[in-house]
Each structure stands twice: as C-alpha cells, then as structure tokens.
Scaffold this motif. Structure first.
Motif, PDB file in Angstrom:
ATOM      1  N   LYS A  60       0.857  -1.262  -0.051  1.00 17.77           N
ATOM      2  CA  LYS A  60      -0.055   0.119   0.012  1.00 17.77           C
ATOM      3  C   LYS A  60       0.784   1.134  -0.021  1.00 17.77           C
ATOM      4  O   LYS A  60       0.476   2.250  -0.541  1.00 17.77           O
ATOM      5  CB  LYS A  60      -0.843  -0.058   1.273  1.00 17.77           C
ATOM      6  N   GLN A  61       2.006   1.215   0.713  1.00 16.89           N
ATOM      7  CA  GLN A  61       2.713   2.417   0.896  1.00 16.89           C
ATOM      8  C   GLN A  61       3.521   2.679  -0.562  1.00 16.89           C
ATOM      9  O   GLN A  61       3.649   3.848  -0.944  1.00 16.89           O
ATOM     10  CB  GLN A  61       3.843   2.160   1.892  1.00 16.89           C
ATOM     11  N   ASN A  64       0.874   3.985  -2.799  1.00 19.07           N
ATOM     12  CA  ASN A  64       0.536   5.413  -2.424  1.00 19.07           C
ATOM     13  C   ASN A  64       1.768   6.526  -2.929  1.00 19.07           C
ATOM     14  O   ASN A  64       1.733   7.456  -3.398  1.00 19.07           O
ATOM     15  CB  ASN A  64       0.594   5.685  -0.849  1.00 19.07           C
ATOM     16  N   GLU A  65       3.180   6.084  -2.723  1.00 14.39           N
ATOM     17  CA  GLU A  65       4.071   6.695  -2.948  1.00 14.39           C
ATOM     18  C   GLU A  65       4.275   6.775  -4.620  1.00 14.39           C
ATOM     19  O   GLU A  65       4.698   7.966  -5.022  1.00 14.39           O
ATOM     20  CB  GLU A  65       5.500   6.185  -2.425  1.00 14.39           C
ATOM     21  N   GLN A  96      11.838  -1.268   2.011  1.00 17.73           N
ATOM     22  CA  GLN A  96      10.638  -0.571   2.748  1.00 17.73           C
ATOM     23  C   GLN A  96      10.467  -1.478   4.133  1.00 17.73           C
ATOM     24  O   GLN A  96      10.290  -2.487   4.176  1.00 17.73           O
ATOM     25  CB  GLN A  96       9.395  -0.652   1.893  1.00 17.73           C
ATOM     26  N   THR A  97      10.460  -0.426   5.078  1.00 19.53           N
ATOM     27  CA  THR A  97      10.123  -1.191   6.480  1.00 19.53           C
ATOM     28  C   THR A  97      10.765  -2.566   6.492  1.00 19.53           C
ATOM     29  O   THR A  97      10.084  -3.473   6.916  1.00 19.53           O
ATOM     30  CB  THR A  97       8.465  -1.034   6.837  1.00 19.53           C
TER      31      THR A  97
END
Length: 112
Positions: A60-61, A64-65, A96-97
């Motif tokens: 999702k991130q 969105n980015e 990512q994370t």
C-alpha cells in the motif's frame, strides 16, 4: 452499454489488448500488468496476490508513493519506468520497512 457505465475500447486500446493477449502470463513468479503511468493494476497472478498478502502495508505504501510525483520513491520509479518504456528490461530494488523488494519490468505492449 452507456447505461451500465461500460466503456467501449477504441482501436488503439483494442490493438494494445491484442498484444497483451499474446503474452503467457501463467507463471510461478509474481506477475502483474499495470498501465505504465500511474500504478493501476490491470492483472495480477496468484503468486503476486500471495506476495501482497505477505506485506499489505508495504505494498500500500509503495502504491501511494508511486502515485505522488513529488516523492523520492516516485522519482526513482519514474526513472525505472522510463528505462522500461525505452525497451530495456530493468530491475528496481527497494527497501521498505525492513523488507527488500526487487521489481523487474518489461514492456509488452503500448497504447498511444
């Protein structure tokens, strides 16, 4: 069709979908088709769905980015997409994370 909100494809879209239809998308690798400008999925296979379910927040991130032109990820992804648009198969590595992702892309059809 208009009453049901169904859009009729034009000849360019028809040609695009004919090219896409010739590609065998059955794969044991996570595979998706997107429209090449904003990240909008046209098709995903079962393996792709499994990967998204493993890390839905990360996916999702990224989406969105990707769709925010001013973000650093979007700038890097746009450069990646430009290479692909020029006919290069290409890889894009992303952390990512605490997860590392490798995207690979190849242009299979174009709709002007």
């Amino acid at each position: 069709m208009a009453e049901k909100g169904i859009e009729i494809e034009n000849w360019q879209q028809s040609k695009f979908y004919q090219c896409v239809g010739l590609v065998d998308l059955a794969s044991d690798k996570p595979t998706c088709l997107d429209n090449g400008s904003h990240f909008r999925l046209l098709y995903v296979n079962e393996e792709f769905q499994k990967e998204v379910k493993r890390a839905p927040a990360v996916f999702k991130q990224i989406v969105n980015e990707w769709n925010k032109p001013e973000s650093e990820i979007a700038k890097r992804l746009q450069a990646f997409a430009k290479k692909v648009d020029q006919g290069e198969s290409s890889y894009f590595d992303l952390k990512q994370t605490e997860q590392y992702l490798r995207l690979s892309a190849q242009q299979i059809a174009r709709c002007s």
